[in-house]
Design an enzyme around this catalytic site. Structure first.
Site, PDB file in Angstrom:
ATOM      1  N   TYR A 116       0.821  -1.216   0.000  1.00  0.00           N
ATOM      2  CA  TYR A 116       0.000   0.000   0.000  1.00  0.00           C
ATOM      3  C   TYR A 116       0.855   1.266   0.000  1.00  0.00           C
ATOM      4  O   TYR A 116       0.362   2.357  -0.218  1.00  0.00           O
ATOM      5  CB  TYR A 116      -0.968   0.021   1.190  1.00  0.00           C
ATOM      6  CG  TYR A 116      -2.006  -1.083   1.167  1.00  0.00           C
ATOM      7  CD1 TYR A 116      -2.333  -1.715  -0.026  1.00  0.00           C
ATOM      8  CD2 TYR A 116      -2.649  -1.483   2.313  1.00  0.00           C
ATOM      9  CE1 TYR A 116      -3.273  -2.730  -0.060  1.00  0.00           C
ATOM     10  CE2 TYR A 116      -3.601  -2.496   2.287  1.00  0.00           C
ATOM     11  CZ  TYR A 116      -3.901  -3.124   1.094  1.00  0.00           C
ATOM     12  OH  TYR A 116      -4.830  -4.127   1.055  1.00  0.00           O
ATOM     13  N   LYS A 128       3.834 -15.484   1.907  1.00  0.00           N
ATOM     14  CA  LYS A 128       3.890 -16.430   0.796  1.00  0.00           C
ATOM     15  C   LYS A 128       5.352 -16.574   0.366  1.00  0.00           C
ATOM     16  O   LYS A 128       5.764 -16.117  -0.700  1.00  0.00           O
ATOM     17  CB  LYS A 128       2.976 -15.978  -0.358  1.00  0.00           C
ATOM     18  CG  LYS A 128       1.522 -16.400  -0.102  1.00  0.00           C
ATOM     19  CD  LYS A 128       0.591 -16.139  -1.234  1.00  0.00           C
ATOM     20  CE  LYS A 128       0.801 -17.051  -2.427  1.00  0.00           C
ATOM     21  NZ  LYS A 128       0.325 -18.435  -2.206  1.00  0.00           N
ATOM     22  N   ASP A 164      -2.481 -18.228   1.649  1.00  0.00           N
ATOM     23  CA  ASP A 164      -3.663 -18.877   1.056  1.00  0.00           C
ATOM     24  C   ASP A 164      -4.135 -20.021   1.952  1.00  0.00           C
ATOM     25  O   ASP A 164      -5.344 -20.197   2.170  1.00  0.00           O
ATOM     26  CB  ASP A 164      -3.390 -19.349  -0.378  1.00  0.00           C
ATOM     27  CG  ASP A 164      -2.037 -20.031  -0.539  1.00  0.00           C
ATOM     28  OD1 ASP A 164      -1.221 -19.986   0.401  1.00  0.00           O
ATOM     29  OD2 ASP A 164      -1.794 -20.615  -1.616  1.00  0.00           O
ATOM     30  N   ASP A 182      -4.943  -7.319   5.748  1.00  0.00           N
ATOM     31  CA  ASP A 182      -6.186  -6.652   5.363  1.00  0.00           C
ATOM     32  C   ASP A 182      -7.246  -7.700   5.011  1.00  0.00           C
ATOM     33  O   ASP A 182      -8.381  -7.677   5.505  1.00  0.00           O
ATOM     34  CB  ASP A 182      -5.881  -5.759   4.140  1.00  0.00           C
ATOM     35  CG  ASP A 182      -7.011  -4.794   3.831  1.00  0.00           C
ATOM     36  OD1 ASP A 182      -8.041  -4.828   4.524  1.00  0.00           O
ATOM     37  OD2 ASP A 182      -6.853  -4.004   2.873  1.00  0.00           O
ATOM     38  N   ASP A 210     -10.444  -9.355   7.585  1.00  0.00           N
ATOM     39  CA  ASP A 210     -11.857  -9.251   7.193  1.00  0.00           C
ATOM     40  C   ASP A 210     -12.502 -10.627   7.158  1.00  0.00           C
ATOM     41  O   ASP A 210     -13.675 -10.787   7.500  1.00  0.00           O
ATOM     42  CB  ASP A 210     -11.995  -8.582   5.822  1.00  0.00           C
ATOM     43  CG  ASP A 210     -12.053  -7.063   5.949  1.00  0.00           C
ATOM     44  OD1 ASP A 210     -11.821  -6.559   7.062  1.00  0.00           O
ATOM     45  OD2 ASP A 210     -12.321  -6.387   4.939  1.00  0.00           O
TER      46      ASP A 210
END
Ligand code: NAD
Length: 370
Positions: free
Chosen positions: A143, A194, A227, A251, A255
Site C-alpha cells: 500500500y 507467501k 492462502d 487486510d 476481514d
C-alpha cells in the site's frame, strides 16, 4: 486518578459520529462513577474535514494526534466524496494519520461472544469461544511501496504497478509486538506470508524466525502460507492464537476472520506505534467497520465495535485493565440479555437503536460497579 490522560476524538463521517456519541456516554459514566477523567479534544477527519478545509486531514489535526496519548477514530468516507481527487479523499487522511504516527502494528481481535455464536456464517461449534488476535503490519508493504502508478503505453494499453517492499526492521518490530502480545494470551504465534512465491515472504519468514530466536523461546512460532491461512480460518479457526502478517494479507485475512464473528459492527481494532523512552506508544483505536452510508443518520448503527475499541484504548494506552474488563463484560451481558441492533438481530431478540444500545451498556456498568 490523574486528569492528564489526553484523548483526541475524530468521529469522521457517516455513522462515525453516532457510534462515537455512545463512547462519550461511557466516558461520561466513567468520569462520574469512577472519577476517571480524560482531557478530550474533538476534531474533523475524512470527508467532513475535506468539506470544511479542502483536505481530509489538516496539519493542526495531525499535530494534535501526535501529541495526545490516544486517538479514537470513528470511520471516514462515503459516496459524497467518491469523485474527490485521490490525495484529498477521506481515506488519504486516514492513511496519512497511520503513516505519520508510525502506527505499524494493527491489532484486530476476532472474538465470538457466546450470545452471538449462532450469527456466524460457520457452524456454532467451530466459532463458539473463538478468540484470535490478528496483528497486521500497517505502515509498509504494497500500500506504500514505490514505484506505483498507472502509465499509458500509448498503444491503447495501460500498465499498472504496485510494489511490495519490506525491510528487516519493519518485519522485526511487528513480530516483536505479536510475540509480546502472545505472552499475555496462549503464547502461540502463526507468522503468515507467501515465501513460496514472493521475495518479501522469504525475508518475512527469515526475520520472524530470527526475532523469535532472540528472546521469545517461550512462544510457539509456526509459519503458514497466506492462502492456506485463509482456508484454515474458515475450516478450523480455533487452532489460532495470534496471527502476524503483512499489510495486504492482514487486510484480507482480518476481514475474513471478522465474518467468523457475525458482524462488522462488533469488531474493534487498535493501531500501535513503537514505545518511546517513557514506554508510551502512539496509538489509535477504531472500529473495523466503515461509515455505513446505507444506515447513517438513522440511529441504527451498532456502537459496540466503537465501545470495544475504547475498551482496547483503556487496556493498551492507559493500562486500565479492570475498567477495560468492565466495559467488555457490560457488552457481553447486554448481548446475553437479548438486545440487538439491526446488523446482529436474531429471531426472538429485542431490536434496539444505537443510542439505546449505548444506554444499555452504561446501565449494565452501573450494575457491575454497584
Ligand atoms: P461499511 O463497513 O461501511 O459497511 C458494510 C455493511 O456493514 C453495510 O451494510 C453497513 O450498513 C454495515 N455496517 C457496518 N458497520 C455497521 C455498524 N456499526 N452497525 C450496523 N451495520 C454496520 O463498508 P462499505 O459499505 O464497504 O464502505 C462504506 C464507506 O466506508 C466507504 O466510503 C468506505 O471507503 C468507508 N470505509 C471506511 C473505513 C474506515 O474509516 N476505517 C473502513 C471501511 C470502509
Amino acid at each position: 486518578m490523574s486528569a492528564n490522560k489526553k484523548l483526541l476524538m475524530l468521529p469522521g463521517d457517516g455513522i462515525g459520529p453516532e457510534v462515537m456519541n455512545q463512547v462519550k456516554r461511557v466516558i461520561d459514566w466513567m468520569d462520574k462513577t469512577r472519577h476517571v477523567s480524560f482531557d478530550i479534544a474533538e476534531d474533523l477527519v475524512g470527508g467532513c474535514a475535506y468539506d470544511a478545509h479542502g483536505t481530509s486531514l489538516t496539519d493542526n489535526t495531525l499535530a494534535d494526534a501526535m501529541a495526545v496519548d490516544a486517538v479514537l477514530l470513528g470511520a471516514v468516507g462515503g459516496p459524497k466524496w467518491d469523485n474527490v481527487e485521490r490525495d484529498r479523499r477521506p481515506e488519504a487522511g486516514l492513511l496519512k494519520l497511520r503513516k505519520e504516527m508510525d502506527l505499524f502494528a494493527n491489532l484486530r481481535p476476532a472474538t465470538v461472544f457466546p450470545a452471538l455464536a449462532e450469527a456466524s456464517s460457520l457452524k456454532t461449534e467451530l466459532v463458539s469461544g473463538l478468540d484470535i488476535l490478528i496483528v497486521r503490519e500497517l505502515t509498509g508493504g504494497v500500500y506504500f511501496g514505490a514505484p506505483r502508478g498507472i502509465e499509458d503505453l500509448g498503444n491503447g494499453q495501460k500498465r499498472a504497478v504496485d510494489t511490495q517492499v519490506y525491510t528487516t526492521s519493519e518485519i522485526d518490530r511487528v513480530c516483536r509486538a505479536a510475540f509480546d502480545l502472545a505472552r499475555k494470551r496462549q503464547s502461540r504465534v502463526t507468522s503468515v506470508e507467501k515465501a513460496n512465491v514472493m521475495e518479501t515472504g522469504v525475508l518475512w519468514r527469515e526475520v520472524a524466525t530470527q526475532t523469535h530466536a532472540d528472546g521469545y523461546g517461550d512462544i510457539i512460532l509456526n509459519h503458514m502460507y497466506a492462502d492456506n491461512c485463509a482456508m484454515q480460518l474458515v475450516r478450523d479457526p480455533k487452532q489460532f492464537d495470534v496471527i502476524v502478517t503483512d499489510n495486504l494479507f492482514g487486510d484480507v485475512l482480518s476481514d475474513c476472520a471478522a465474518m467468523l464473528t457475525g458482524s462488522l459492527g462488533m469488531l474493534p481494532s487498535a493501531s500501535l506505534g513503537a514505545a518511546d523512552e517513557s514506554g508510551r506508544r502512539k496509538a489509535m483505536y477504531e472500529p473495523v467497520h466503515g461509515t455505513a452510508p446505507d444506515i447513517a443518520g438513522q440511529d441504527k448503527a451498532n456502537p459496540l465495535a466503537m465501545i470495544l475499541s475504547y475498551a482496547m484504548c483503556l487496556r493498551y494506552s492507559f493500562d486500565m485493565i479492570e475498567d477495560a474488563d468492565m466495559v467488555e463484560k457490560a457488552v457481553e451481558t447486554v448481548l446475553d440479555c437479548g438486545l440487538r441492533t439491526g446488523d446482529i438481530m436474531q429471531p426472538g431478540m429485542t431490536l434496539v437503536s444505537c443510542q439505546a444500545m449505548g444506554e444499555a451498556v452504561t446501565a449494565e456498568m452501573d450494575k457491575l460497579a454497584g
